[in-house]
Write a protein that holds these residues in place. Sequence first.
Motif, PDB file in Angstrom:
ATOM      1  N   ALA A 160     -68.854 -26.445  24.719  1.00 28.54           N
ATOM      2  CA  ALA A 160     -67.723 -27.112  25.359  1.00 28.54           C
ATOM      3  C   ALA A 160     -67.330 -28.410  24.647  1.00 28.54           C
ATOM      4  O   ALA A 160     -66.335 -29.027  25.020  1.00 28.54           O
ATOM      5  CB  ALA A 160     -68.022 -27.383  26.824  1.00 28.54           C
ATOM      6  N   MET A 161     -68.067 -28.798  23.642  1.00 30.24           N
ATOM      7  CA  MET A 161     -67.643 -29.942  22.843  1.00 30.24           C
ATOM      8  C   MET A 161     -66.456 -29.564  21.967  1.00 30.24           C
ATOM      9  O   MET A 161     -65.775 -30.427  21.430  1.00 30.24           O
ATOM     10  CB  MET A 161     -68.803 -30.467  22.009  1.00 30.24           C
ATOM     11  N   ILE A 162     -66.230 -28.266  21.843  1.00 26.03           N
ATOM     12  CA  ILE A 162     -65.044 -27.773  21.158  1.00 26.03           C
ATOM     13  C   ILE A 162     -63.921 -27.775  22.200  1.00 26.03           C
ATOM     14  O   ILE A 162     -64.014 -27.064  23.199  1.00 26.03           O
ATOM     15  CB  ILE A 162     -65.260 -26.345  20.617  1.00 26.03           C
ATOM     16  N   PRO A 163     -62.891 -28.575  22.010  1.00 30.65           N
ATOM     17  CA  PRO A 163     -61.814 -28.608  23.003  1.00 30.65           C
ATOM     18  C   PRO A 163     -61.218 -27.209  23.206  1.00 30.65           C
ATOM     19  O   PRO A 163     -60.934 -26.498  22.252  1.00 30.65           O
ATOM     20  CB  PRO A 163     -60.787 -29.558  22.390  1.00 30.65           C
ATOM     21  N   GLY A 164     -61.086 -26.829  24.449  1.00 31.35           N
ATOM     22  CA  GLY A 164     -60.597 -25.499  24.777  1.00 31.35           C
ATOM     23  C   GLY A 164     -61.717 -24.569  25.206  1.00 31.35           C
ATOM     24  O   GLY A 164     -61.487 -23.588  25.891  1.00 31.35           O
ATOM     25  N   ALA A 165     -62.940 -24.877  24.794  1.00 35.41           N
ATOM     26  CA  ALA A 165     -64.094 -24.113  25.255  1.00 35.41           C
ATOM     27  C   ALA A 165     -64.515 -24.690  26.602  1.00 35.41           C
ATOM     28  O   ALA A 165     -64.602 -25.903  26.763  1.00 35.41           O
ATOM     29  CB  ALA A 165     -65.241 -24.190  24.252  1.00 35.41           C
ATOM     30  N   SER A 166     -64.765 -23.822  27.550  1.00 32.29           N
ATOM     31  CA  SER A 166     -65.081 -24.265  28.899  1.00 32.29           C
ATOM     32  C   SER A 166     -66.582 -24.417  29.096  1.00 32.29           C
ATOM     33  O   SER A 166     -67.345 -23.496  28.827  1.00 32.29           O
ATOM     34  CB  SER A 166     -64.540 -23.241  29.903  1.00 32.29           C
ATOM     35  N   ARG A 167     -66.987 -25.600  29.570  1.00 29.50           N
ATOM     36  CA  ARG A 167     -68.404 -25.834  29.868  1.00 29.50           C
ATOM     37  C   ARG A 167     -68.871 -24.888  30.964  1.00 29.50           C
ATOM     38  O   ARG A 167     -69.927 -24.294  30.878  1.00 29.50           O
ATOM     39  CB  ARG A 167     -68.630 -27.298  30.273  1.00 29.50           C
ATOM     40  N   SER A 168     -68.068 -24.724  32.008  1.00 30.80           N
ATOM     41  CA  SER A 168     -68.493 -23.834  33.099  1.00 30.80           C
ATOM     42  C   SER A 168     -68.541 -22.385  32.617  1.00 30.80           C
ATOM     43  O   SER A 168     -69.451 -21.636  32.987  1.00 30.80           O
ATOM     44  CB  SER A 168     -67.590 -23.990  34.319  1.00 30.80           C
ATOM     45  N   ASP A 169     -67.590 -21.967  31.796  1.00 30.03           N
ATOM     46  CA  ASP A 169     -67.605 -20.615  31.230  1.00 30.03           C
ATOM     47  C   ASP A 169     -68.900 -20.399  30.447  1.00 30.03           C
ATOM     48  O   ASP A 169     -69.628 -19.422  30.661  1.00 30.03           O
ATOM     49  CB  ASP A 169     -66.383 -20.439  30.327  1.00 30.03           C
ATOM     50  N   ALA A 170     -69.213 -21.311  29.543  1.00 27.20           N
ATOM     51  CA  ALA A 170     -70.400 -21.169  28.691  1.00 27.20           C
ATOM     52  C   ALA A 170     -71.687 -21.159  29.510  1.00 27.20           C
ATOM     53  O   ALA A 170     -72.587 -20.342  29.266  1.00 27.20           O
ATOM     54  CB  ALA A 170     -70.436 -22.299  27.657  1.00 27.20           C
TER      55      ALA A 170
END
Length: 186
Positions: A160-170
């Motif tokens: 999620a440190m990649i903008p657009g990647a979701s912390r909750s998704d991961a």
Amino acid sequence: MFDVIKAILLGVVEGLTEFLPVSSTGHLLLVDHFFGPEPEKQAFWDSFAVLIQFGAILALLSIYFTRLWKIALGMFSNPDDRRFVIGVLVAFLPAGVIGAVLHGFIKGVLFNVWIVCISLIIGGAVLLWIDRLALRPRYHDATKFPLLTYLWIGFCQCLAMIPGASRSDATIVRAMLDAADRRSAT
């Protein structure tokens, strides 16, 4: 008037995306990009995005306050509560270390509208994929995960440190791959 409309739109986007397994930050960056560059106001809008996300965090804390308070008080006497607190700290470590080491790279390179778009698409594809797997959950309570599961969740959280990647998704996907049911993974 333009700033008021932008603030309202950013607030609506944050409110709609914060509690879904999608990147609210990625969506905020796309909305900000849509309004065009305003270098003289960028620091204000960056602070505004942090502030409205803080509001969402406060909403979550208010919902779970009783449960979190019980765990906080019980960590000194209840081994299950202590183990959960240790698990949360274990999950935090990878993000803390990697975020500190790669902060400049993340801000300088990854905050790109194309990376945000690709990350959002990949995140959606991963959610569709995990939903189709015939997983057999063994864990039905997030406070009872094995410590190794907390560590893997922590490493996946770093995506999620990649903008657009979701912390909750991961983190949900990782927990489900480690045999958590949907509710406890969430």
